[in-house]
Write a protein that holds these residues in place. Structure first.
Motif, PDB file in Angstrom:
ATOM      1  N   GLU A   1       0.838  -1.204   0.000  1.00  0.00           N
ATOM      2  CA  GLU A   1       0.000   0.000   0.000  1.00  0.00           C
ATOM      3  C   GLU A   1       0.871   1.251   0.000  1.00  0.00           C
ATOM      4  O   GLU A   1       0.573   2.215  -0.688  1.00  0.00           O
ATOM      5  N   GLY A   2       1.944   1.245   0.774  1.00  0.00           N
ATOM      6  CA  GLY A   2       2.847   2.392   0.815  1.00  0.00           C
ATOM      7  C   GLY A   2       3.497   2.647  -0.527  1.00  0.00           C
ATOM      8  O   GLY A   2       3.628   3.800  -0.959  1.00  0.00           O
ATOM      9  N   PHE A   3       3.900   1.582  -1.193  1.00  0.00           N
ATOM     10  CA  PHE A   3       4.504   1.729  -2.519  1.00  0.00           C
ATOM     11  C   PHE A   3       3.500   2.320  -3.501  1.00  0.00           C
ATOM     12  O   PHE A   3       3.819   3.236  -4.263  1.00  0.00           O
ATOM     13  N   LYS A   4       2.270   1.813  -3.476  1.00  0.00           N
ATOM     14  CA  LYS A   4       1.238   2.322  -4.378  1.00  0.00           C
ATOM     15  C   LYS A   4       0.965   3.802  -4.115  1.00  0.00           C
ATOM     16  O   LYS A   4       0.849   4.597  -5.051  1.00  0.00           O
ATOM     17  N   LEU A   5       0.840   4.170  -2.829  1.00  0.00           N
ATOM     18  CA  LEU A   5       0.598   5.568  -2.490  1.00  0.00           C
ATOM     19  C   LEU A   5       1.755   6.455  -2.945  1.00  0.00           C
ATOM     20  O   LEU A   5       1.545   7.538  -3.485  1.00  0.00           O
ATOM     21  N   GLY A   6       2.974   5.997  -2.717  1.00  0.00           N
ATOM     22  CA  GLY A   6       4.146   6.767  -3.126  1.00  0.00           C
ATOM     23  C   GLY A   6       4.219   6.945  -4.624  1.00  0.00           C
ATOM     24  O   GLY A   6       4.497   8.045  -5.119  1.00  0.00           O
ATOM     25  N   ALA A   7       3.967   5.869  -5.360  1.00  0.00           N
ATOM     26  CA  ALA A   7       4.008   5.944  -6.822  1.00  0.00           C
ATOM     27  C   ALA A   7       2.938   6.905  -7.342  1.00  0.00           C
ATOM     28  O   ALA A   7       3.216   7.734  -8.222  1.00  0.00           O
ATOM     29  N   LYS A   8       1.731   6.824  -6.784  1.00  0.00           N
ATOM     30  CA  LYS A   8       0.665   7.733  -7.213  1.00  0.00           C
ATOM     31  C   LYS A   8       1.013   9.180  -6.888  1.00  0.00           C
ATOM     32  O   LYS A   8       0.748  10.082  -7.686  1.00  0.00           O
TER      33      LYS A   8
END
Length: 82
Positions: free
Chosen positions: A63-70
């Motif tokens: 989830e953290g990776f997805k949020l960071g990428a977005k």
């Protein structure tokens, strides 16, 4: 610089809708993982507890990776469109 990134996270990312949705997905994952143990009368074995913790950690990392990428893509998009 690190302090600036922390401030951006606290004021922009953490309070954003996408973070709230991610937190909801993570809470669902945690509830799914611990549901077999809710009414258990026996003590959870350390290895089982460790596996649950690793599963939650992995889900949080995703989830953290997805949020960071977005966030990075949104920042780049907004910056380049001006």
């Amino acid at each position: 610089m690190c302090n600036l990134l922390e401030q951006i996270y606290e004021k922009v990312i953490y309070s954003g809708d996408e973070h709230q949705q991610a937190a909801g997905r993570l809470e669902e994952e945690i509830n799914k993982l611990i549901s077999p143990y809710r009414n258990a009368q026996e003590i959870i074995e350390p290895e089982e507890l460790q596996n649950l913790m690793y599963s939650v950690s992995y889900a949080a990392q995703q989830e953290g990776f997805k949020l960071g990428a977005k966030a990075v893509i949104s920042l780049l998009t907004e910056t380049l469109s001006q």
